[in-house]
Design a protein around this motif. Structure first.
Motif, PDB file in Angstrom:
ATOM      1  N   GLU A 110       3.056  -8.393   6.096  1.00 43.22           N
ATOM      2  CA  GLU A 110       1.957  -7.561   5.613  1.00 43.22           C
ATOM      3  C   GLU A 110       2.206  -6.078   5.889  1.00 43.22           C
ATOM      4  O   GLU A 110       1.890  -5.221   5.061  1.00 43.22           O
ATOM      5  CB  GLU A 110       0.637  -8.016   6.234  1.00 43.22           C
ATOM      6  CG  GLU A 110       0.193  -9.379   5.711  1.00 43.22           C
ATOM      7  CD  GLU A 110      -1.008  -9.953   6.438  1.00 43.22           C
ATOM      8  OE1 GLU A 110      -1.698  -9.206   7.182  1.00 43.22           O
ATOM      9  OE2 GLU A 110      -1.266 -11.165   6.261  1.00 43.22           O
ATOM     10  N   LEU A 158      12.130  -6.768  -2.852  1.00 44.14           N
ATOM     11  CA  LEU A 158      11.420  -8.021  -2.585  1.00 44.14           C
ATOM     12  C   LEU A 158      12.254  -9.011  -1.770  1.00 44.14           C
ATOM     13  O   LEU A 158      11.745  -9.639  -0.842  1.00 44.14           O
ATOM     14  CB  LEU A 158      10.957  -8.673  -3.891  1.00 44.14           C
ATOM     15  CG  LEU A 158       9.910  -7.900  -4.690  1.00 44.14           C
ATOM     16  CD1 LEU A 158       9.543  -8.655  -5.961  1.00 44.14           C
ATOM     17  CD2 LEU A 158       8.675  -7.599  -3.861  1.00 44.14           C
ATOM     18  N   ILE A 209       4.547  -4.932   3.199  1.00 34.81           N
ATOM     19  CA  ILE A 209       3.930  -4.926   1.865  1.00 34.81           C
ATOM     20  C   ILE A 209       3.049  -3.700   1.641  1.00 34.81           C
ATOM     21  O   ILE A 209       3.065  -3.107   0.569  1.00 34.81           O
ATOM     22  CB  ILE A 209       3.109  -6.229   1.653  1.00 34.81           C
ATOM     23  CG1 ILE A 209       4.042  -7.398   1.361  1.00 34.81           C
ATOM     24  CG2 ILE A 209       2.093  -6.090   0.542  1.00 34.81           C
ATOM     25  CD1 ILE A 209       4.789  -7.298   0.052  1.00 34.81           C
ATOM     26  N   ILE A 222       3.064  -2.678  -5.324  1.00 30.26           N
ATOM     27  CA  ILE A 222       2.233  -3.871  -5.130  1.00 30.26           C
ATOM     28  C   ILE A 222       0.781  -3.463  -5.357  1.00 30.26           C
ATOM     29  O   ILE A 222       0.232  -2.657  -4.612  1.00 30.26           O
ATOM     30  CB  ILE A 222       2.382  -4.458  -3.703  1.00 30.26           C
ATOM     31  CG1 ILE A 222       3.835  -4.687  -3.329  1.00 30.26           C
ATOM     32  CG2 ILE A 222       1.534  -5.711  -3.550  1.00 30.26           C
ATOM     33  CD1 ILE A 222       4.532  -5.783  -4.057  1.00 30.26           C
ATOM     34  N   THR A 273       8.597 -16.142  -9.296  1.00 27.81           N
ATOM     35  CA  THR A 273       8.115 -15.067 -10.158  1.00 27.81           C
ATOM     36  C   THR A 273       7.479 -15.621 -11.419  1.00 27.81           C
ATOM     37  O   THR A 273       8.035 -16.532 -12.048  1.00 27.81           O
ATOM     38  CB  THR A 273       9.298 -14.147 -10.538  1.00 27.81           C
ATOM     39  OG1 THR A 273       9.893 -13.659  -9.337  1.00 27.81           O
ATOM     40  CG2 THR A 273       8.832 -12.989 -11.384  1.00 27.81           C
ATOM     41  N   TYR A 288       1.668 -16.167   0.151  1.00 34.11           N
ATOM     42  CA  TYR A 288       1.097 -14.960  -0.432  1.00 34.11           C
ATOM     43  C   TYR A 288       1.283 -14.968  -1.946  1.00 34.11           C
ATOM     44  O   TYR A 288       2.258 -15.534  -2.458  1.00 34.11           O
ATOM     45  CB  TYR A 288       1.793 -13.690   0.098  1.00 34.11           C
ATOM     46  CG  TYR A 288       1.512 -13.405   1.547  1.00 34.11           C
ATOM     47  CD1 TYR A 288       0.417 -12.629   1.920  1.00 34.11           C
ATOM     48  CD2 TYR A 288       2.331 -13.903   2.541  1.00 34.11           C
ATOM     49  CE1 TYR A 288       0.154 -12.363   3.249  1.00 34.11           C
ATOM     50  CE2 TYR A 288       2.070 -13.641   3.879  1.00 34.11           C
ATOM     51  CZ  TYR A 288       0.979 -12.871   4.221  1.00 34.11           C
ATOM     52  OH  TYR A 288       0.719 -12.609   5.540  1.00 34.11           O
ATOM     53  N   LEU A 328       1.460 -11.906  -4.847  1.00 32.71           N
ATOM     54  CA  LEU A 328       1.524 -10.470  -5.087  1.00 32.71           C
ATOM     55  C   LEU A 328       1.321 -10.225  -6.576  1.00 32.71           C
ATOM     56  O   LEU A 328       1.818 -10.987  -7.400  1.00 32.71           O
ATOM     57  CB  LEU A 328       2.904  -9.914  -4.702  1.00 32.71           C
ATOM     58  CG  LEU A 328       3.486 -10.297  -3.351  1.00 32.71           C
ATOM     59  CD1 LEU A 328       4.889  -9.725  -3.204  1.00 32.71           C
ATOM     60  CD2 LEU A 328       2.589  -9.806  -2.233  1.00 32.71           C
ATOM     61  N   ARG A 329       0.588  -9.176  -6.900  1.00 33.93           N
ATOM     62  CA  ARG A 329       0.506  -8.699  -8.296  1.00 33.93           C
ATOM     63  C   ARG A 329       1.230  -7.373  -8.330  1.00 33.93           C
ATOM     64  O   ARG A 329       0.960  -6.481  -7.518  1.00 33.93           O
ATOM     65  CB  ARG A 329      -0.946  -8.546  -8.749  1.00 33.93           C
ATOM     66  CG  ARG A 329      -1.602  -9.878  -9.037  1.00 33.93           C
ATOM     67  CD  ARG A 329      -3.037  -9.753  -9.539  1.00 33.93           C
ATOM     68  NE  ARG A 329      -3.134  -9.018 -10.770  1.00 33.93           N
ATOM     69  CZ  ARG A 329      -3.949  -7.975 -10.966  1.00 33.93           C
ATOM     70  NH1 ARG A 329      -4.741  -7.532 -10.023  1.00 33.93           N
ATOM     71  NH2 ARG A 329      -3.975  -7.356 -12.126  1.00 33.93           N
ATOM     72  N   ILE A 330       2.142  -7.271  -9.287  1.00 36.11           N
ATOM     73  CA  ILE A 330       3.009  -6.106  -9.377  1.00 36.11           C
ATOM     74  C   ILE A 330       3.019  -5.611 -10.816  1.00 36.11           C
ATOM     75  O   ILE A 330       3.153  -6.406 -11.750  1.00 36.11           O
ATOM     76  CB  ILE A 330       4.451  -6.478  -8.938  1.00 36.11           C
ATOM     77  CG1 ILE A 330       4.446  -6.995  -7.502  1.00 36.11           C
ATOM     78  CG2 ILE A 330       5.387  -5.288  -9.104  1.00 36.11           C
ATOM     79  CD1 ILE A 330       5.784  -7.577  -7.056  1.00 36.11           C
ATOM     80  N   ASP A 336      -1.793  -5.817  -5.651  1.00 35.01           N
ATOM     81  CA  ASP A 336      -2.622  -6.778  -4.924  1.00 35.01           C
ATOM     82  C   ASP A 336      -1.724  -7.669  -4.088  1.00 35.01           C
ATOM     83  O   ASP A 336      -0.618  -8.021  -4.516  1.00 35.01           O
ATOM     84  CB  ASP A 336      -3.413  -7.700  -5.873  1.00 35.01           C
ATOM     85  CG  ASP A 336      -4.590  -7.035  -6.530  1.00 35.01           C
ATOM     86  OD1 ASP A 336      -5.410  -6.452  -5.812  1.00 35.01           O
ATOM     87  OD2 ASP A 336      -4.677  -7.113  -7.768  1.00 35.01           O
ATOM     88  N   CYS A 337      -2.214  -8.044  -2.932  1.00 39.60           N
ATOM     89  CA  CYS A 337      -1.517  -9.009  -2.079  1.00 39.60           C
ATOM     90  C   CYS A 337      -2.582  -9.856  -1.398  1.00 39.60           C
ATOM     91  O   CYS A 337      -3.466  -9.324  -0.731  1.00 39.60           O
ATOM     92  CB  CYS A 337      -0.659  -8.288  -1.039  1.00 39.60           C
ATOM     93  SG  CYS A 337       0.093  -9.406   0.176  1.00 39.60           S
ATOM     94  N   GLN A 338      -2.488 -11.177  -1.616  1.00 41.82           N
ATOM     95  CA  GLN A 338      -3.441 -12.090  -0.992  1.00 41.82           C
ATOM     96  C   GLN A 338      -2.706 -13.148  -0.178  1.00 41.82           C
ATOM     97  O   GLN A 338      -1.719 -13.724  -0.653  1.00 41.82           O
ATOM     98  CB  GLN A 338      -4.299 -12.819  -2.042  1.00 41.82           C
ATOM     99  CG  GLN A 338      -5.321 -11.964  -2.721  1.00 41.82           C
ATOM    100  CD  GLN A 338      -4.780 -11.273  -3.953  1.00 41.82           C
ATOM    101  OE1 GLN A 338      -3.805 -11.681  -4.536  1.00 41.82           O
ATOM    102  NE2 GLN A 338      -5.430 -10.187  -4.346  1.00 41.82           N
TER     103      GLN A 338
END
Length: 154
Positions: A87, A128, A90, A96, A139, A108, A110-112, A98-100
């Protein structure tokens, strides 16, 4: 300070989600309160973090970032230290959006946003794969965004 929200607060929040540029006078008119009362309520909503920020939603294609990629990440260890290290890395990567942390097959998501597949390939190889503690990356290239930045339903 009172933290509970009433019907008027919820209406203000819904209206601002639809149009964050709505003036105080317009908001007050739509919820049937005075502009001064509306201002006090909005101030309280900001101070209580019910409204976290107000910002523009930029059209990705207008800034040459039309490809959305979702990346599933599996770490090699499930320890608080490995999660914290990942984290910490990130949050330093502006690409990035979003990262959840999630339960299930991945640790996790990730939205990229990138320009294109070649842009993502460069990011994948240079950043990455070298993230701390990463065992596996999967991906997913988004073909169509059906709902994006939807409003909260309350």
């Amino acid at each position: 300070m009172e933290d509970s929200l009433d019907k008027i607060d919820y209406k203000l929040l819904r209206l601002l989600q639809q149009d964050g540029r709505m003036s105080n006078a317009e908001l007050a008119d739509k919820v049937n309160i005075s502009p001064a009362t509306c201002h006090r309520r909005l101030d309280r909503l900001f101070k209580s973090d019910a409204i976290q920020s107000v910002r523009a939603i930029v059209a990705p294609n207008k800034v040459d970032l039309s490809s959305l990629v979702i990346v599933g990440v599996v770490l090699d260890r499930s320890t608080p230290e490995s999660f914290a290290e990942f984290e910490q890395a990130i949050v330093t990567m502006p690409v990035i959006i979003d990262c959840q942390l999630v339960a299930g097959e991945f640790d996790y998501f990730l939205r990229i946003r990138v320009k294109d597949m070649a842009d993502f390939n460069q990011l994948h190889a240079s950043q990455l794969l070298s993230l701390p503690g990463v065992r596996q990356i999967r991906t997913f290239f988004v073909m169509k965004e059906v709902v994006d930045n939807g409003t909260l339903a309350f």
